[in-house]
Write a protein that holds these residues in place. Structure first.
Motif, PDB file in Angstrom:
ATOM      1  N   ASN A 307      -9.173  -1.093  -8.339  1.00 43.75           N
ATOM      2  CA  ASN A 307      -8.437  -0.918  -7.087  1.00 43.75           C
ATOM      3  C   ASN A 307      -6.929  -0.899  -7.301  1.00 43.75           C
ATOM      4  O   ASN A 307      -6.200  -0.222  -6.560  1.00 43.75           O
ATOM      5  CB  ASN A 307      -8.800  -2.027  -6.100  1.00 43.75           C
ATOM      6  N   GLN A 310      -6.069   2.630  -8.560  1.00 44.54           N
ATOM      7  CA  GLN A 310      -6.266   3.591  -7.472  1.00 44.54           C
ATOM      8  C   GLN A 310      -5.233   3.405  -6.361  1.00 44.54           C
ATOM      9  O   GLN A 310      -4.821   4.380  -5.717  1.00 44.54           O
ATOM     10  CB  GLN A 310      -7.685   3.475  -6.918  1.00 44.54           C
ATOM     11  N   SER A 311      -4.800   2.174  -6.134  1.00 40.19           N
ATOM     12  CA  SER A 311      -3.741   1.933  -5.147  1.00 40.19           C
ATOM     13  C   SER A 311      -2.428   2.552  -5.604  1.00 40.19           C
ATOM     14  O   SER A 311      -1.725   3.205  -4.810  1.00 40.19           O
ATOM     15  CB  SER A 311      -3.550   0.425  -4.932  1.00 40.19           C
ATOM     16  N   ALA A 314      -2.654   6.279  -5.166  1.00 37.83           N
ATOM     17  CA  ALA A 314      -2.507   6.679  -3.766  1.00 37.83           C
ATOM     18  C   ALA A 314      -1.055   6.588  -3.318  1.00 37.83           C
ATOM     19  O   ALA A 314      -0.546   7.466  -2.607  1.00 37.83           O
ATOM     20  CB  ALA A 314      -3.392   5.808  -2.873  1.00 37.83           C
ATOM     21  N   ARG A 317       1.020   9.423  -5.006  1.00 36.67           N
ATOM     22  CA  ARG A 317       0.751  10.716  -4.352  1.00 36.67           C
ATOM     23  C   ARG A 317       1.489  10.802  -3.020  1.00 36.67           C
ATOM     24  O   ARG A 317       2.086  11.826  -2.692  1.00 36.67           O
ATOM     25  CB  ARG A 317      -0.749  10.894  -4.131  1.00 36.67           C
ATOM     26  N   LYS A 318       1.421   9.728  -2.239  1.00 38.38           N
ATOM     27  CA  LYS A 318       2.069   9.721  -0.928  1.00 38.38           C
ATOM     28  C   LYS A 318       3.583   9.823  -1.074  1.00 38.38           C
ATOM     29  O   LYS A 318       4.250  10.537  -0.315  1.00 38.38           O
ATOM     30  CB  LYS A 318       1.693   8.446  -0.171  1.00 38.38           C
ATOM     31  N   LEU A 334      -0.019   1.866   3.629  1.00 40.80           N
ATOM     32  CA  LEU A 334      -0.825   2.739   2.768  1.00 40.80           C
ATOM     33  C   LEU A 334      -2.311   2.432   2.908  1.00 40.80           C
ATOM     34  O   LEU A 334      -2.725   1.282   2.844  1.00 40.80           O
ATOM     35  CB  LEU A 334      -0.404   2.558   1.302  1.00 40.80           C
ATOM     36  N   HIS A 335      -3.122   3.480   3.077  1.00 45.65           N
ATOM     37  CA  HIS A 335      -4.579   3.345   3.139  1.00 45.65           C
ATOM     38  C   HIS A 335      -5.175   3.784   1.804  1.00 45.65           C
ATOM     39  O   HIS A 335      -4.800   4.829   1.261  1.00 45.65           O
ATOM     40  CB  HIS A 335      -5.154   4.204   4.268  1.00 45.65           C
ATOM     41  N   VAL A 336      -6.101   2.981   1.290  1.00 46.52           N
ATOM     42  CA  VAL A 336      -6.743   3.281   0.006  1.00 46.52           C
ATOM     43  C   VAL A 336      -8.251   3.107   0.161  1.00 46.52           C
ATOM     44  O   VAL A 336      -8.719   2.079   0.675  1.00 46.52           O
ATOM     45  CB  VAL A 336      -6.238   2.351  -1.118  1.00 46.52           C
ATOM     46  N   ASP A 337      -9.017   4.087  -0.261  1.00 48.50           N
ATOM     47  CA  ASP A 337     -10.473   3.958  -0.268  1.00 48.50           C
ATOM     48  C   ASP A 337     -10.894   3.243  -1.550  1.00 48.50           C
ATOM     49  O   ASP A 337     -10.477   3.615  -2.648  1.00 48.50           O
ATOM     50  CB  ASP A 337     -11.126   5.335  -0.197  1.00 48.50           C
ATOM     51  N   THR A 338     -11.722   2.206  -1.425  1.00 49.01           N
ATOM     52  CA  THR A 338     -12.166   1.416  -2.573  1.00 49.01           C
ATOM     53  C   THR A 338     -13.687   1.311  -2.555  1.00 49.01           C
ATOM     54  O   THR A 338     -14.326   1.646  -1.553  1.00 49.01           O
ATOM     55  CB  THR A 338     -11.566  -0.010  -2.538  1.00 49.01           C
TER      56      THR A 338
END
Length: 399
Positions: A307, A310-311, A314, A317-318, A334-338
């Protein structure tokens, strides 16, 4: 001419877009001091990096992870972070497990004005009293996870409580929160014994005997790693847990529960990670990828490491950049899919809403290790103070 250039053009087309450069993520952690958690954590990070690179990297660059060991020492952690920037030329920094080390890196980020994602360290001070605008934190804090357990502990309606915890920032913070929230929920509660052995140096026999002598109705345990194993074994031998409910922060994590095998405690209320029984599409995909890559099962550390990377991905990228100010803005909300579902990084205190699984421990003959049963996922967003309280706890300079 067409035949002459056909092969080179085909070869050029096969070169990944990220071959034009490398984006370096620096990571500092206590690998030698806490291998049970951090070896799976490193694999989780590596898996995330592999997936990101397979999808084309970040900002047109291949992602590279550069790791340093802090020896469980705040000074070594700061020196390692500075070396990563000056010699390795990293683009962004993450890491920290032990709370006092995480606080040192948080301070370093504030002084150097460099973005830092604290991945695992649990102390509330990282985002509250010692928080700064450059530091965000992934894993749920001691306040959040203790609040999850208090929700269950107050249902027990036990009056006399004993407490055992490692005597450093994480343990002290968890106990302070437990006392505060339990006294609010149950004003007549009594704390009849408190044992605080040094981290990694528990005299389990003496600790267990002191708790037993106090004759508590229930026990709040904050020990982990080798200290937890020694405590459980000695407590089983001396009958400390017989007829007493135990509430254990982190005690359901496979890093620590697996090592106990048949000595795994029965019926403890814990936070942990029941990887073998989570049935969601996101977790199924993660579990399959991890088992394929490592021929092993994930631990809690695996989820945190995965995570964290991946955070950062994300956020980068943003932001469209690894510039510090751009990342600070990108991480606000920030929203992160986990694998456990979506999380959000709160603008008000830079804390993510990553939750934890709460359940009870038992021994599984099938898996031949301790497991969690009757569990549920406690979403971190439901176990945080109000915005007004956070504003009081966090320095104005960190807003």
């Amino acid at each position: 001419m067409q035949k002459r250039w056909a092969l080179p053009l085909m070869a050029l087309a096969a070169v990944p877009a990220w071959a034009q450069g490398v984006l370096k993520i620096g990571e500092v952690n206590s690998y030698k001091a806490m291998p049970a958690f951090l070896e799976p954590y490193k694999k989780g990070m590596d898996l995330a990096v592999q997936e990101i690179n397979a999808a084309g990297g970040l900002l047109g660059k291949k992602v590279e992870l550069v790791v340093r060991d802090d020896n469980g020492n705040p000074g070594d952690a700061v020196r390692a972070a500075e070396e990563l920037y000056t010699r390795e030329k990293i683009d962004v920094l993450t890491g920290s497990f032990l709370s006092h080390v995480g606080m040192a890196l948080t301070d370093y980020a504030g002084q150097k004005k460099r973005f830092f994602l604290a991945s695992e360290t649990l102390t509330d001070k990282v985002v509250w009293a010692n928080g700064n605008r450059y530091t965000y934190r992934l894993r749920g804090s001691t306040y959040m996870q203790t609040a999850m357990l208090v929700q269950e502990a107050k249902k027990l309606n036990k009056k006399r409580w004993a407490i055992v915890y490692p005597n450093y920032e994480y343990g002290q913070s968890a106990v302070a929160t437990f006392k505060q929230l339990m006294q609010q929920a149950q004003p007549d509660i009594e704390f009849v014994a408190e044992q605080a052995p040094p981290l990694g140096k528990i005299d389990a026999g003496a600790v267990v005997q002191a708790l037993a002598d106090a004759k508590p109705d229930a026990i709040f345990n904050v020990l982990f790693s080798v200290d937890l194993g020694k405590f459980v074994r000695e407590g089983n031998t001396r009958g400390l847990f017989k007829g007493r409910q135990v509430v254990g922060l982190l005690s359901g994590e496979p890093e620590y529960l697996d090592a106990l095998r048949q000595e795994a405690p029965e019926g403890w209320i814990v936070t942990g990670y029941p990887w073998y029984a989570i049935k969601t599409p996101a977790h199924d995909a993660f579990l399959k990828a991890y088992q394929t890559a490592y021929k092993d099962y994930p631990r809690l550390g695996t989820i945190v490491g995965y995570n964290a990377i991946q955070s950062l991905a994300a956020g980068i990228r943003k932001a469209g950049s690894t510039d510090t100010e751009a990342l600070i803005r990108a991480f606000q909300g920030l929203h992160v899919d986990t694998p456990w579902g979506p999380i959000t990084y709160r603008p008000q205190d830079h804390q993510s809403t990553m939750g934890a699984y709460v359940g009870k421990t038992t021994y599984s003959k099938e898996l031949q290790r301790g497991v969690m049963v009757d569990f549920y996922y406690a979403d971190g967003k439901d176990y945080q103070p109000s915005d007004a309280e956070v504003k009081k706890l966090r320095p104005a300079s960190a807003q």
